[in-house]
Design an enzyme around this catalytic site. Sequence first.
Site, PDB file in Angstrom:
ATOM      1  N   LYS A 113       1.135  -1.413   0.055  1.00  0.00           N
ATOM      2  CA  LYS A 113       0.033   0.002  -0.098  1.00  0.00           C
ATOM      3  C   LYS A 113       1.063   1.496   0.013  1.00  0.00           C
ATOM      4  CE  LYS A 113      -4.091  -1.207   2.033  1.00  0.00           C
ATOM      5  NZ  LYS A 113      -4.750  -1.388   3.198  1.00  0.00           N
ATOM      6  N   LYS A 195      -5.100 -10.440  -7.704  1.00  0.00           N
ATOM      7  CA  LYS A 195      -7.228 -10.610  -6.951  1.00  0.00           C
ATOM      8  C   LYS A 195      -8.010  -9.708  -7.693  1.00  0.00           C
ATOM      9  CE  LYS A 195      -8.543 -10.555  -2.871  1.00  0.00           C
ATOM     10  NZ  LYS A 195      -8.144 -10.149  -0.751  1.00  0.00           N
ATOM     11  N   LYS A 198     -11.992  -4.274  -5.888  1.00  0.00           N
ATOM     12  CA  LYS A 198     -13.374  -2.904  -6.235  1.00  0.00           C
ATOM     13  C   LYS A 198     -12.488  -1.732  -6.040  1.00  0.00           C
ATOM     14  CE  LYS A 198     -13.191  -2.780  -1.474  1.00  0.00           C
ATOM     15  NZ  LYS A 198     -14.326  -2.914   0.270  1.00  0.00           N
TER      16      LYS A 198
END
Length: 332
Positions: A113, A195, A198
């Site tokens: 991140k 993966k 969203k």
Amino acid sequence: MEKKRLFSGIQPSGKITLGNYLGSISNWIGLQDEFDCLFSVVDLHAITVPQVAKELRENTLLLLAQYLACGIDPQKSTVFIQSHVPAHAELSWVLNTMTYMGELSRMTQYKDKSKKSSDNLNAGLFTYPVLMAADILLYNTDLVPIGADQKQHLELARDLAIRFNGRYSDTFTVPEGYFPPIAARVMSLQEPTKKMSKSDSNENGFISLLDTEDVIVKKIKRAVTDSEGVVRYSTEQPGIKNLLEIYSKMTSESIEDIVARYEGRGYGDFKADTAEVVAQGLRPIREKAEELLKDKAYLDEVYRDGAQRANSMAGKMLRKVFKKVGFIPRSI
Ligand code: TRP
């Protein structure tokens, strides 16, 4: 014998996907009779990345409605919004003081991140796993259903429980991961080695639980496959493998049986049928969620009741912790 306690949560940061459904929520439904379950909408976690207030509010209610639409039953399980239980942030502070910088810098999710959002490297993103540990430890949780990407975070929760118990006295249950018998890791439809997410900038990569049937059909038809032309379950054909897993999870039919049915047929039929299966399977969930979202009074009742139950459990644990740490007992 008392039922084991189980805790899980999802962040209300945008629309949830078929991946969240098949990988998490659909597995929770069947656990509600066997375990004493808590399912949280973890809004405190969501603000570790910038959120627009109005959207966060909408997404929080939407996720709650989707939990219920998928079959989470607030009569059986405690369903609540994380920020409604102040003990999460409070325990998290205490645990922060017992967590080493090194432990947090080793978290692979943080490393990923921080590479992606170098313009917003806030301390919350760094201590995120400590908040997650607080979520789990507040309720004497025995089991935490998680995907592989959360294993390291659960490990920290275990370490912190053991550390606190050792430094003071036996307080926290040391939680364990709960892995469903058939784990589904739904991959992106556009990049099937990643993966399904969203937050994918390519909308065709994921299916949202709110997508209409024609959108679902379009996205699955466009799913990236390969030039082998054979429907087979193989790591060399990640796109087809992903669609097979989705098909199998949606219908509970074995992958072998599905593969057998498409022998000698091309990808066209297989994709069309997969799209049909997904569209049909998600339709009742979408309709139910839409219906629930119109009934704000009911949603309100569900999260108020959940907050009350969660607060009563978490409050007990927090009082114990504060006492052991040496805080003077408070009256509120
Ligand atoms: N970190 C989890 C995720 O992003 C969400 C989460 C927060 C969670 N608190 C939790 C999951 C406690 C399980 C238990 O997927």
